[in-house]
Design a protein around this motif. Structure first.
Motif, PDB file in Angstrom:
ATOM      1  N   LEU A  97       0.837  -1.201   0.000  1.00 49.98           N
ATOM      2  CA  LEU A  97       0.000   0.000   0.000  1.00 49.98           C
ATOM      3  C   LEU A  97       0.873   1.253   0.000  1.00 49.98           C
ATOM      4  N   THR A  98       0.402   2.301  -0.640  1.00 48.91           N
ATOM      5  CA  THR A  98       1.138   3.562  -0.673  1.00 48.91           C
ATOM      6  C   THR A  98       0.952   4.300   0.660  1.00 48.91           C
ATOM      7  N   GLU A 101      -2.547   5.594   0.958  1.00 56.85           N
ATOM      8  CA  GLU A 101      -3.505   4.537   1.296  1.00 56.85           C
ATOM      9  C   GLU A 101      -3.399   4.169   2.772  1.00 56.85           C
ATOM     10  N   GLU A 104      -5.175   6.769   4.850  1.00 56.62           N
ATOM     11  CA  GLU A 104      -6.636   6.603   4.780  1.00 56.62           C
ATOM     12  C   GLU A 104      -7.100   5.437   5.642  1.00 56.62           C
ATOM     13  N   ILE A 105      -6.357   4.327   5.596  1.00 58.06           N
ATOM     14  CA  ILE A 105      -6.699   3.147   6.395  1.00 58.06           C
ATOM     15  C   ILE A 105      -6.627   3.484   7.882  1.00 58.06           C
ATOM     16  N   TYR A 132      -4.088  -6.217   7.426  1.00 53.60           N
ATOM     17  CA  TYR A 132      -3.186  -5.808   6.341  1.00 53.60           C
ATOM     18  C   TYR A 132      -1.792  -6.413   6.424  1.00 53.60           C
ATOM     19  N   GLN A 135       0.966  -6.206   3.671  1.00 54.58           N
ATOM     20  CA  GLN A 135       0.583  -5.191   2.697  1.00 54.58           C
ATOM     21  C   GLN A 135       1.077  -3.805   3.058  1.00 54.58           C
ATOM     22  N   LEU A 136       1.320  -3.592   4.355  1.00 57.09           N
ATOM     23  CA  LEU A 136       1.764  -2.247   4.692  1.00 57.09           C
ATOM     24  C   LEU A 136       2.969  -2.273   5.604  1.00 57.09           C
TER      25      LEU A 136
END
Length: 151
Positions: A97-98, A101, A104-105, A132, A135-136
């Protein structure tokens, strides 16, 4: 578990196509997973894809740090090797994830958990890890979360 099966299949393919570099990287990943499985067995834990992703995320982080050091010291061949391994490892991880992102999460999870202070940080990080994993970047998430909750 699925990720490990994918890696084993990919290992067979890379061996058949005599891709030495990829084969050795895949063996490194499987060795790291095996080490983690041994620890899990001692604790009577089950190894699932979340744990496998955690192992692989740590491998990526170590290689990013090494590549950075090599680049700063003009050891480009060594940096390229680390970066190649990162690319191979990431083939088996969910898309990263950027920063936007991740922000926002974090805002969504803060709202969802009614969190208001730094004391809630553990609770929020727990939610992020369960949803996540792989992913992060949790170091980044922690930093962004601290900034958000300090305001």
């Amino acid at each position: 578990n699925m990720i490990k099966d994918n890696i084993n299949n990919e290992l067979k393919n890379s061996m058949l196509s005599s891709n030495k570099e990829k084969t050795s990287t895949l063996r490194l990943i499987l060795a790291a997973i095996k080490d983690r499985e041994i620890i899990a067995r001692e604790k009577n834990e089950n190894i699932d894809d979340t744990i496998v992703m955690d192992v692989m995320s740590k491998m990526v982080k170590q290689r990013l740090e090494s590549a950075d050091i090599y680049r700063k010291n003009d050891r480009l061949e060594l940096a390229k090797q680390e970066e190649y391994e990162i690319k191979v490892i990431r083939e088996f991880l969910p898309t990263q994830l950027t920063e936007l992102e991740v922000k926002e999460i974090i805002l969504a999870v803060v709202k969802e958990t009614n969190s208001t202070s730094i004391r809630d940080m553990g609770k929020i990080m727990g939610v992020l890890k369960s949803k996540y994993a792989g992913q992060l970047d949790f170091a980044l998430a922690g930093k962004l979360l601290k900034e958000h909750l300090s305001n």
